[in-house]
Design a protein around this motif. Structure first.
Motif, short mmCIF file in Angstrom:
data_model
loop_
_atom_site.label_atom_id
_atom_site.label_comp_id
_atom_site.label_asym_id
_atom_site.label_seq_id
_atom_site.Cartn_x
_atom_site.Cartn_y
_atom_site.Cartn_z
N LYS A 143 8.51 -12.83 -13.80
CA LYS A 143 8.07 -12.68 -12.42
C LYS A 143 6.56 -12.84 -12.36
CE LYS A 143 12.09 -11.14 -10.65
NZ LYS A 143 12.82 -11.67 -9.47
N TRP A 144 6.07 -13.24 -11.19
CA TRP A 144 4.62 -13.36 -10.97
C TRP A 144 4.16 -12.18 -10.13
CZ3 TRP A 144 1.71 -17.09 -13.33
CH2 TRP A 144 2.43 -18.12 -13.96
N GLU A 145 3.35 -11.33 -10.76
CA GLU A 145 2.90 -10.11 -10.10
C GLU A 145 1.51 -10.31 -9.48
OE1 GLU A 145 3.09 -7.18 -13.19
OE2 GLU A 145 5.28 -7.01 -13.07
N TYR A 146 1.38 -9.82 -8.28
CA TYR A 146 0.16 -10.05 -7.48
C TYR A 146 -1.05 -9.36 -8.07
CZ TYR A 146 -2.98 -9.94 -3.44
OH TYR A 146 -4.06 -10.06 -2.61
N VAL A 147 -2.17 -10.08 -8.11
CA VAL A 147 -3.47 -9.55 -8.52
C VAL A 147 -4.40 -9.69 -7.32
CG1 VAL A 147 -5.42 -9.76 -10.11
CG2 VAL A 147 -3.08 -10.25 -10.91
N GLU A 148 -4.87 -8.57 -6.79
CA GLU A 148 -5.63 -8.61 -5.54
C GLU A 148 -6.95 -9.35 -5.67
OE1 GLU A 148 -7.22 -5.58 -2.02
OE2 GLU A 148 -6.36 -4.79 -3.88
N LYS A 149 -7.66 -9.12 -6.76
CA LYS A 149 -8.95 -9.77 -6.94
C LYS A 149 -9.11 -10.17 -8.40
CE LYS A 149 -12.40 -8.40 -4.50
NZ LYS A 149 -13.56 -7.64 -3.93
N VAL A 150 -9.40 -11.45 -8.63
CA VAL A 150 -9.49 -11.95 -9.99
C VAL A 150 -10.80 -11.55 -10.64
CG1 VAL A 150 -9.49 -14.01 -11.45
CG2 VAL A 150 -7.97 -13.87 -9.45
N SER B 203 0.82 -1.22 0.00
CA SER B 203 0.00 0.00 0.00
C SER B 203 0.84 1.26 0.00
CB SER B 203 -0.93 0.01 1.22
OG SER B 203 -0.18 -0.10 2.42
N ASP B 204 2.09 1.19 0.50
CA ASP B 204 2.95 2.37 0.52
C ASP B 204 3.75 2.54 -0.77
OD1 ASP B 204 4.78 0.33 0.71
OD2 ASP B 204 5.66 0.97 2.61
N GLY B 205 3.48 1.68 -1.76
CA GLY B 205 4.16 1.77 -3.04
C GLY B 205 5.41 0.93 -3.15
N SER B 206 5.88 0.37 -2.04
CA SER B 206 7.07 -0.47 -2.08
C SER B 206 6.72 -1.86 -2.62
CB SER B 206 7.67 -0.61 -0.68
OG SER B 206 6.76 -1.27 0.19
#
Length: 309
Positions: free
Chosen positions: A273-280, A209-212
């Motif tokens: 790389k596998w990038e996170y998806v919060e909601k499919v 959430s902080d952009g990191s």
């Protein structure tokens, strides 16, 4: 002592590494031999999963390992599928450069041990025993790189290969019985470094959430034993999908546990790389879904077709 015995058993698998030669196919005589050995392996595998006595389960797995090694020593054994071993998972990458055997030993209601081996598909037979040391791991599991002799043991139920540039790695989807009230699913990363297997790589990326950005070497989902949790690669969506878990109070004195809440998270592949998806799935409906009306648009009929009263 029990943990020492487990390790000694797995070292039996390693005794044949780098000394044997394999052809592409088993000859007729060796096929007959391995088929007979497979019958014995099938009985032992059934026993170490299903026998009601801990001693018998352990004796079965102790006999299983050297018996499997005898079969794998036959030239061309990589071509033999071991279809009768229903209690043993055997996973292959698409190019069949290796295969990985994994299986579970139920010790007691809160203790499981895992066994495995990686057999390479090469002229010179190479066999890497996998030694489960999960019971003594205290480091952050999502950040550790592990060797074959210090393996987080699970039964693998799927394998998905990722090729990016000149790099190749494999996602391993595994199940860990863990303990009576809680189970785990693990997505590990298998690479071969200088010809040896290494587990874990920082390929799972999430923006906070902080952009990191944070990176994980593997994914681990811990959930209530009463729940069923999805965690797998979906080829139709090209996503690594898994249930989103929410914490609830346990009903049987086990304390807080996690269960699926009906939504899904995922990781999407991007540049290796596998990038996170919060909601499919984020569609919002005007009203809750429901089946088609039973009366199919007809009025004056009840559920069994009689005239309304």
């Amino acid at each position: 002592m029990k943990y020492v015995l487990f390790t000694l058993l797995l070292l039996t698998l390693g005794s044949s590494t780098n000394t044997l030669w394999a052809q592409n196919r088993l000859n007729a005589e060796d096929t007959k031999y391995v088929s007979a050995v497979e019958d014995t392996l099938g009985l032992l595998a059934y026993a170490f999963v299903n026998d009601s006595l801990e001693e018998n389960r352990f004796l079965a797995v102790r006999a299983f390992i050297p018996t499997l090694v005898k079969a794998l020593k036959k030239p061309g054994s990589f071509s033999y599928p071991f279809d009768q071993l229903n209690s043993v998972s055997i996973q292959y990458p698409a190019d069949s450069t290796f295969r990985i055997f994994t299986w579970q030993l139920y010790v007691d209601k809160d203790t499981y041990r895992y066994f495995g081996a990686i057999q390479m598909n090469s002229d010179e037979l190479k066999l890497f025993p996998l030694v489960d040391r999960s019971f003594e791991m205290e480091e952050e599991l999502d950040a550790a790189a592990l060797s074959a002799d210090r393996w987080y043991g699970t039964v693998y139920y799927n394998l998905h290969t990722v090729a990016y540039g000149d790099q190749t790695y494999h996602l391993l989807f595994g199940y860990d019985g863990y303990e009576f009230f809680r189970k785990r699913k693990v997505v590990d990363v298998l690479r071969f470094v200088d010809g040896k297997p290494v587990f874990g790589a920082p390929v799972f990326v999430k923006q906070e959430s902080d952009g990191s950005f944070t990176q994980k070497n593997r994914l681990l989902l811990e959930y209530s034993a009463a729940a069923s949790v999805r965690c797998n690669y979906d080829p139709a969506l090209d996503l690594l999908m898994f249930d989103h878990l929410t914490m609830i109070g346990g009903e049987y004195g086990e304390g807080p546990v996690q269960i699926p809440d009906g939504t899904y998270e995922a990781y999407r592949l991007n540049n290796g790389k596998w990038e996170y998806v919060e909601k499919v799935f984020d569609q919002i409906l005007d009203e809750a879904p429901r089946p088609s009306p039973v009366l199919n648009g007809r009025s004056g009929k009840d559920l069994i077709g009689n005239g309304g009263r």
